[in-house]
Enzyme design. Structure first.
Site, PDB file in Angstrom:
ATOM      1  N   CYS A  73      34.047  52.355  35.682  1.00  0.00           N
ATOM      2  CA  CYS A  73      35.415  51.829  35.763  1.00  0.00           C
ATOM      3  C   CYS A  73      35.820  51.628  37.215  1.00  0.00           C
ATOM      4  O   CYS A  73      35.665  52.525  38.046  1.00  0.00           O
ATOM      5  CB  CYS A  73      36.409  52.831  35.191  1.00  0.00           C
ATOM      6  SG  CYS A  73      36.165  53.208  33.482  1.00  0.00           S
ATOM      7  N   CYS A 103      45.554  47.236  42.800  1.00  0.00           N
ATOM      8  CA  CYS A 103      45.475  48.686  42.602  1.00  0.00           C
ATOM      9  C   CYS A 103      44.606  49.268  43.719  1.00  0.00           C
ATOM     10  O   CYS A 103      43.492  48.793  43.961  1.00  0.00           O
ATOM     11  CB  CYS A 103      44.898  49.009  41.232  1.00  0.00           C
ATOM     12  SG  CYS A 103      45.811  48.200  39.893  1.00  0.00           S
ATOM     13  N   GLU A 142      31.006  39.908  35.783  1.00  0.00           N
ATOM     14  CA  GLU A 142      30.224  41.112  35.499  1.00  0.00           C
ATOM     15  C   GLU A 142      30.523  41.666  34.126  1.00  0.00           C
ATOM     16  O   GLU A 142      31.677  41.676  33.677  1.00  0.00           O
ATOM     17  CB  GLU A 142      30.519  42.182  36.554  1.00  0.00           C
ATOM     18  CG  GLU A 142      29.886  41.835  37.876  1.00  0.00           C
ATOM     19  CD  GLU A 142      30.326  42.764  38.985  1.00  0.00           C
ATOM     20  OE1 GLU A 142      31.514  42.697  39.366  1.00  0.00           O
ATOM     21  OE2 GLU A 142      29.499  43.546  39.462  1.00  0.00           O
ATOM     22  N   CYS A 160      40.888  50.650  43.022  1.00  0.00           N
ATOM     23  CA  CYS A 160      39.932  49.827  42.276  1.00  0.00           C
ATOM     24  C   CYS A 160      39.201  48.864  43.202  1.00  0.00           C
ATOM     25  O   CYS A 160      39.817  48.142  43.985  1.00  0.00           O
ATOM     26  CB  CYS A 160      40.667  49.050  41.187  1.00  0.00           C
ATOM     27  SG  CYS A 160      39.563  48.035  40.193  1.00  0.00           S
TER      28      CYS A 160
HETATM   29  N1  SAH Z   1      43.299  45.394  34.711  1.00  0.00           N
HETATM   30  C1  SAH Z   1      43.142  46.168  33.500  1.00  0.00           C
HETATM   31  C2  SAH Z   1      41.712  46.171  33.031  1.00  0.00           C
HETATM   32  C3  SAH Z   1      40.742  46.925  33.925  1.00  0.00           C
HETATM   33  S1  SAH Z   1      40.384  48.404  33.113  1.00  0.00           S
HETATM   34  C4  SAH Z   1      43.717  47.549  33.688  1.00  0.00           C
HETATM   35  O1  SAH Z   1      44.084  47.877  34.805  1.00  0.00           O
HETATM   36  O2  SAH Z   1      43.846  48.280  32.716  1.00  0.00           O
HETATM   37  C5  SAH Z   1      39.760  49.359  34.326  1.00  0.00           C
HETATM   38  C6  SAH Z   1      40.204  50.820  34.156  1.00  0.00           C
HETATM   39  O3  SAH Z   1      39.541  51.543  35.172  1.00  0.00           O
HETATM   40  C7  SAH Z   1      41.694  51.010  34.379  1.00  0.00           C
HETATM   41  O4  SAH Z   1      42.201  51.988  33.531  1.00  0.00           O
HETATM   42  C8  SAH Z   1      41.762  51.492  35.829  1.00  0.00           C
HETATM   43  O5  SAH Z   1      42.883  52.274  36.037  1.00  0.00           O
HETATM   44  C9  SAH Z   1      40.473  52.256  35.939  1.00  0.00           C
HETATM   45  N2  SAH Z   1      39.955  52.298  37.298  1.00  0.00           N
HETATM   46  C10 SAH Z   1      40.103  51.396  38.271  1.00  0.00           C
HETATM   47  N3  SAH Z   1      39.464  51.785  39.385  1.00  0.00           N
HETATM   48  C11 SAH Z   1      38.889  52.957  39.097  1.00  0.00           C
HETATM   49  C12 SAH Z   1      38.070  53.844  39.828  1.00  0.00           C
HETATM   50  N4  SAH Z   1      37.694  53.575  41.072  1.00  0.00           N
HETATM   51  N5  SAH Z   1      37.641  54.956  39.203  1.00  0.00           N
HETATM   52  C13 SAH Z   1      37.976  55.212  37.932  1.00  0.00           C
HETATM   53  N6  SAH Z   1      38.728  54.393  37.186  1.00  0.00           N
HETATM   54  C14 SAH Z   1      39.195  53.301  37.764  1.00  0.00           C
END
Ligand code: SAH
Length: 362
Positions: A344, A117, A93, A120
């Protein structure tokens, strides 16, 4: 059958070596590089400046495209999400985010993600596999061609963020290789200072990136101000706890250019990590490590079956002002593309929601 080589992941020098192996002169390699990266063509057939028999020869050994576009979702705010498939049927994606000053493309480094996480959605897929350099580069080409037209130069330039599905630092070699291709002035020409890579905190790779010249910006996802909570929300913290992570960030900070700041991302989860006390803990943590960073607060993007709600906006504002009074530059990231699962933490190959006509060939 042997898998064909996906030439979109080759630098110009690699393409020259490749054509020379086929008994062709070096300039043919330069032509192919320009066709793939500057004209953004995704088939040899369209490279009509190459002799037909040479194109046929190329076809036997290699390919100019392996991703197929399954669907495109367009948000009310103009954000576009592309759901693609690799040759072995893995979802990929990519998100295109139109902005006033400069458009942003968010690419994925892996299909799915091995980190777990809890907030996520991508985590729910598990790791399907890491993407090749070529698959990373082709995502950018697909998004640019759809947004502006095949080969049309982006009018305002493009920012790139490695914040899609996957953990970029668990696919470091392919990532760095893809960035070398993307940086080339004769190709896509998206320079390192326009690129930000986000990591959940793979400490050895932060050190490695710090040692590189011409490297992209770094963003680090924190999500919690204490090890206790971070262990729970981001299990990777058990391997590299906050002290080690922030020590690596401090090392990285020493290599920043004037005006450049490290970014910390902090997803705001209602009643989980958004209290006044946690804001103070976060500020103290960063200050204790002497980090001159900026913090991006990301209101949680909810999705079934994630067990969280976004913090109310007043909570986000208060959290921000506590950080600010303690000297931490803090911004609130505006959610984009939430209605199409493009925001995100929402990339999980979802097929539902508003769909525009399928675009199998762009
Ligand atoms: N794995 C890497 C790259 C992904 S970035 C990382 O963790 O940084 C994705 C970003 O979105 C990260 O900062 C993560 O903390 C954030 N994120 C993940 N799930 C989310 C959600 N449901 N709502 C808002 N931000 C989220």
């Amino acid at each position: 059958m042997k898998e064909k080589i996906h030439l979109t992941g080759y630098t110009e020098a690699e393409l020259i070596a490749f054509v020379e192996q086929l008994g062709q002169p070096a300039y043919r390699g330069r032509q192919i590089f320009a066709a793939l990266q500057h004209r953004r063509l995704r088939s040899f057939e369209k490279m009509t400046d190459l002799p037909k028999d040479f194109r046929q020869q190329l076809e036997q050994h290699s390919t100019a495209s392996t991703l197929t576009i399954e669907s495109r979702y367009i948000s009310q705010d103009g954000t576009r999400r592309y759901l693609m498939k690799t040759h072995d049927d893995r979802p990929v994606e990519t998100v295109f985010i139109p902005e006033e000053r400069r458009d942003t493309i968010c690419f994925s480094s892996q299909s799915g993600c091995p980190l777990q996480c809890t907030f996520c959605l991508t985590a729910q897929l598990g790791l399907l596999r890491s993407l090749t350099a070529a698959e990373i580069v082709e995502q950018i080409i697909v998004a640019l061609n759809d947004a502006y037209g095949v080969g049309v130069q982006p009018p305002k330039g493009t920012n790139l963020v490695g914040m899609g599905a996957g953990e970029p630092f668990l696919n470091f070699e392919s990532l760095i290789h893809a960035l070398r291709v993307i940086n080339d002035p004769k190709g896509l020409h998206i320079v390192p200072k326009r690129i930000t890579i986000s990591t959940a905190g793979i400490v050895p790779r932060i050190h490695e990136l710090a040692a590189m010249t011409d490297r992209p910006h770094l963003a680090v996802s924190l999500a919690a101000p204490t090890d206790e909570l971070r262990n729970e929300l981001m299990p990777i913290n058990r391997k590299w706890p906050l002290d080690q992570l922030l020590a690596a960030c401090k090392e990285f900070e020493k290599t920043l250019k004037p005006g450049e700041l490290l970014t910390f991302e902090y997803v705001m989860l209602d009643k989980v990590n958004d209290s006044d006390e946690q804001a103070r803990q976060l500020a103290n943590l960063l200050n204790r490590h002497g980090l001159r960073a900026k913090v991006n607060l990301i209101p949680h993007n909810p999705a079934e079956p994630l067990p969280y709600l976004p913090s109310p906006s007043e909570r986000v504002d208060t959290f921000q002002s506590i950080l600010e009074t303690k000297g931490i530059h803090t911004y609130v990231r505006k959610p984009r593309g939430r209605d199409i699962y493009a925001a995100c933490g929402q990339l999980a190959a979802r097929r539902e929601l508003r769909t525009s006509p399928q675009i199998s060939q762009i």
